[in-house]
Design a protein around this motif. Structure first.
Motif, PDB file in Angstrom:
ATOM      1  N   MET A   1       0.892  -1.154   0.151  1.00 50.82           N
ATOM      2  CA  MET A   1       0.103  -0.043  -0.134  1.00 50.82           C
ATOM      3  C   MET A   1       0.864   1.259   0.027  1.00 50.82           C
ATOM      4  N   ARG A   2       1.910   1.102   0.634  1.00 56.83           N
ATOM      5  CA  ARG A   2       2.818   2.270   0.641  1.00 56.83           C
ATOM      6  C   ARG A   2       3.390   2.788  -0.592  1.00 56.83           C
ATOM      7  N   ARG A   3       3.751   1.517  -1.438  1.00 56.59           N
ATOM      8  CA  ARG A   3       4.350   1.846  -2.484  1.00 56.59           C
ATOM      9  C   ARG A   3       3.394   2.499  -3.615  1.00 56.59           C
ATOM     10  N   VAL A   4       2.121   1.955  -3.486  1.00 56.06           N
ATOM     11  CA  VAL A   4       1.029   2.605  -4.431  1.00 56.06           C
ATOM     12  C   VAL A   4       0.848   4.048  -4.094  1.00 56.06           C
ATOM     13  N   LEU A   5       0.826   4.440  -2.716  1.00 52.74           N
ATOM     14  CA  LEU A   5       0.787   5.612  -2.366  1.00 52.74           C
ATOM     15  C   LEU A   5       2.055   6.600  -2.729  1.00 52.74           C
ATOM     16  N   THR A   6       3.125   5.933  -2.556  1.00 58.08           N
ATOM     17  CA  THR A   6       4.448   6.810  -2.882  1.00 58.08           C
ATOM     18  C   THR A   6       4.350   6.956  -4.509  1.00 58.08           C
ATOM     19  N   SER A   7       3.854   6.058  -5.340  1.00 51.15           N
ATOM     20  CA  SER A   7       3.897   6.353  -6.793  1.00 51.15           C
ATOM     21  C   SER A   7       2.827   7.317  -7.077  1.00 51.15           C
ATOM     22  N   ALA A   8       1.554   7.263  -6.542  1.00 50.28           N
ATOM     23  CA  ALA A   8       0.473   8.143  -6.701  1.00 50.28           C
ATOM     24  C   ALA A   8       0.910   9.716  -6.298  1.00 50.28           C
ATOM     25  N   VAL A   9       1.517   9.797  -5.442  1.00 49.07           N
ATOM     26  CA  VAL A   9       2.230  11.143  -5.113  1.00 49.07           C
ATOM     27  C   VAL A   9       3.243  11.325  -6.152  1.00 49.07           C
ATOM     28  N   SER A  10       3.945  10.604  -6.373  1.00 47.88           N
ATOM     29  CA  SER A  10       5.257  10.995  -7.322  1.00 47.88           C
ATOM     30  C   SER A  10       4.465  11.239  -8.667  1.00 47.88           C
ATOM     31  N   ILE A  11       3.603  10.765  -9.009  1.00 47.89           N
ATOM     32  CA  ILE A  11       2.900  10.830 -10.514  1.00 47.89           C
ATOM     33  C   ILE A  11       2.372  12.243 -10.403  1.00 47.89           C
ATOM     34  N   VAL A  12       1.515  12.620  -9.375  1.00 45.88           N
ATOM     35  CA  VAL A  12       1.010  14.002  -9.182  1.00 45.88           C
ATOM     36  C   VAL A  12       1.914  15.201  -9.090  1.00 45.88           C
ATOM     37  N   VAL A  13       3.003  14.961  -8.579  1.00 48.19           N
ATOM     38  CA  VAL A  13       3.988  15.784  -8.139  1.00 48.19           C
ATOM     39  C   VAL A  13       4.801  16.118  -9.685  1.00 48.19           C
ATOM     40  N   THR A  14       5.098  15.092 -10.206  1.00 48.00           N
ATOM     41  CA  THR A  14       5.573  15.243 -11.643  1.00 48.00           C
ATOM     42  C   THR A  14       4.702  15.668 -12.609  1.00 48.00           C
ATOM     43  N   ALA A  15       3.367  15.565 -12.617  1.00 48.86           N
ATOM     44  CA  ALA A  15       2.249  16.098 -13.314  1.00 48.86           C
ATOM     45  C   ALA A  15       2.183  17.674 -13.230  1.00 48.86           C
ATOM     46  N   ALA A  16       1.980  18.025 -11.844  1.00 48.13           N
ATOM     47  CA  ALA A  16       2.174  19.318 -11.706  1.00 48.13           C
ATOM     48  C   ALA A  16       3.364  20.080 -12.341  1.00 48.13           C
ATOM     49  N   PHE A  17       4.578  19.588 -11.963  1.00 43.41           N
ATOM     50  CA  PHE A  17       5.753  20.169 -12.584  1.00 43.41           C
ATOM     51  C   PHE A  17       5.817  20.276 -14.348  1.00 43.41           C
ATOM     52  N   LEU A  18       5.382  19.240 -14.801  1.00 45.97           N
ATOM     53  CA  LEU A  18       5.419  19.073 -16.210  1.00 45.97           C
ATOM     54  C   LEU A  18       3.972  20.061 -17.006  1.00 45.97           C
ATOM     55  N   THR A  19       3.099  20.222 -15.939  1.00 51.62           N
ATOM     56  CA  THR A  19       1.973  21.186 -16.440  1.00 51.62           C
ATOM     57  C   THR A  19       2.628  22.639 -16.256  1.00 51.62           C
ATOM     58  N   ILE A  20       3.378  23.116 -15.127  1.00 50.90           N
ATOM     59  CA  ILE A  20       3.679  24.264 -14.875  1.00 50.90           C
ATOM     60  C   ILE A  20       4.766  24.517 -16.002  1.00 50.90           C
ATOM     61  N   ILE A  21       5.593  23.638 -16.169  1.00 48.46           N
ATOM     62  CA  ILE A  21       6.637  23.887 -17.334  1.00 48.46           C
ATOM     63  C   ILE A  21       6.103  24.033 -18.904  1.00 48.46           C
ATOM     64  N   VAL A  22       5.217  23.076 -19.135  1.00 47.43           N
ATOM     65  CA  VAL A  22       4.724  22.911 -20.450  1.00 47.43           C
ATOM     66  C   VAL A  22       3.865  24.183 -20.735  1.00 47.43           C
ATOM     67  N   ALA A  23       2.996  24.021 -19.650  1.00 50.30           N
ATOM     68  CA  ALA A  23       1.710  25.190 -20.057  1.00 50.30           C
ATOM     69  C   ALA A  23       1.944  26.621 -19.816  1.00 50.30           C
ATOM     70  N   VAL A  24       3.133  26.897 -19.037  1.00 46.83           N
ATOM     71  CA  VAL A  24       3.333  28.223 -18.560  1.00 46.83           C
ATOM     72  C   VAL A  24       4.618  28.748 -19.530  1.00 46.83           C
ATOM     73  N   ALA A  25       5.593  27.768 -19.486  1.00 46.51           N
ATOM     74  CA  ALA A  25       7.004  28.312 -19.961  1.00 46.51           C
ATOM     75  C   ALA A  25       7.133  28.102 -21.289  1.00 46.51           C
ATOM     76  N   ILE A  26       6.734  26.815 -21.898  1.00 45.16           N
ATOM     77  CA  ILE A  26       7.198  26.324 -23.038  1.00 45.16           C
ATOM     78  C   ILE A  26       5.888  26.786 -24.205  1.00 45.16           C
ATOM     79  N   TRP A  27       4.894  26.144 -23.858  1.00 45.98           N
ATOM     80  CA  TRP A  27       3.488  26.221 -24.736  1.00 45.98           C
ATOM     81  C   TRP A  27       2.421  26.771 -23.947  1.00 45.98           C
ATOM     82  N   PRO A  28       2.106  28.171 -23.636  1.00 43.50           N
ATOM     83  CA  PRO A  28       0.953  28.329 -23.099  1.00 43.50           C
ATOM     84  C   PRO A  28      -0.411  28.070 -23.959  1.00 43.50           C
ATOM     85  N   GLY A  29      -0.160  27.893 -25.300  1.00 42.93           N
ATOM     86  CA  GLY A  29      -1.297  27.438 -25.965  1.00 42.93           C
ATOM     87  C   GLY A  29      -1.958  26.161 -25.872  1.00 42.93           C
ATOM     88  N   GLU A  30      -1.301  25.456 -24.898  1.00 46.84           N
ATOM     89  CA  GLU A  30      -1.668  23.955 -24.618  1.00 46.84           C
ATOM     90  C   GLU A  30      -3.070  24.131 -23.983  1.00 46.84           C
TER      91      GLU A  30
END
Length: 118
Positions: free
Chosen positions: A1-30
């Motif tokens: 269970m701990r492994r699944v929770l760690t993976s879920a948190v990692s995915i959300v944090v990575t998605a947040a960074f990806l969204t900020i980088i892509v949608a704000v810095a690289i391609w706001p038109g996304e």
């Protein structure tokens, strides 16, 4: 269970960074990709506008998703909800990629049936 929770948190944090980088810095038109969720008839044509402000604290840029009709009527959809929709989409994409990598990794580590029988 701990492994699944760690993976879920990692995915959300990575998605947040990806969204900020892509949608704000690289391609706001996304944000235009979220238009089917936010633009209603008759204003169905998406447009992302950047507004840059200079003040005593420095320079800041705001992005806003507008929906435009054929007659030029604008509806302001903001950028928070399209950004949230992009975060969810990036999290789903990363989850699918993570699951595919896990399945491929498990398929490569299966013991050979012939070796167990001998």
């Amino acid at each position: 269970m701990r492994r699944v929770l760690t993976s879920a948190v990692s995915i959300v944090v990575t998605a947040a960074f990806l969204t900020i980088i892509v949608a704000v810095a690289i391609w706001p038109g996304e944000a235009k990709l979220t238009a089917p969720l936010f633009c209603a008839t008759p204003a169905t044509e998406p447009m992302v506008v950047s507004d840059t402000f200079h003040d005593s604290e420095g320079t800041s840029t705001n992005y806003t998703l507008y929906c435009v009709s054929d007659r030029g009527v604008l509806t302001d959809e903001g950028f928070a909800l399209p950004m949230l929709a992009l975060l969810v989409a990036h999290a789903l994409i990363l989850t699918v990629l993570f699951l595919l990598a896990a399945l491929i990794g498990r398929a490569g580590h299966r013991p050979d049936e012939r070796l167990r029988d001998t």
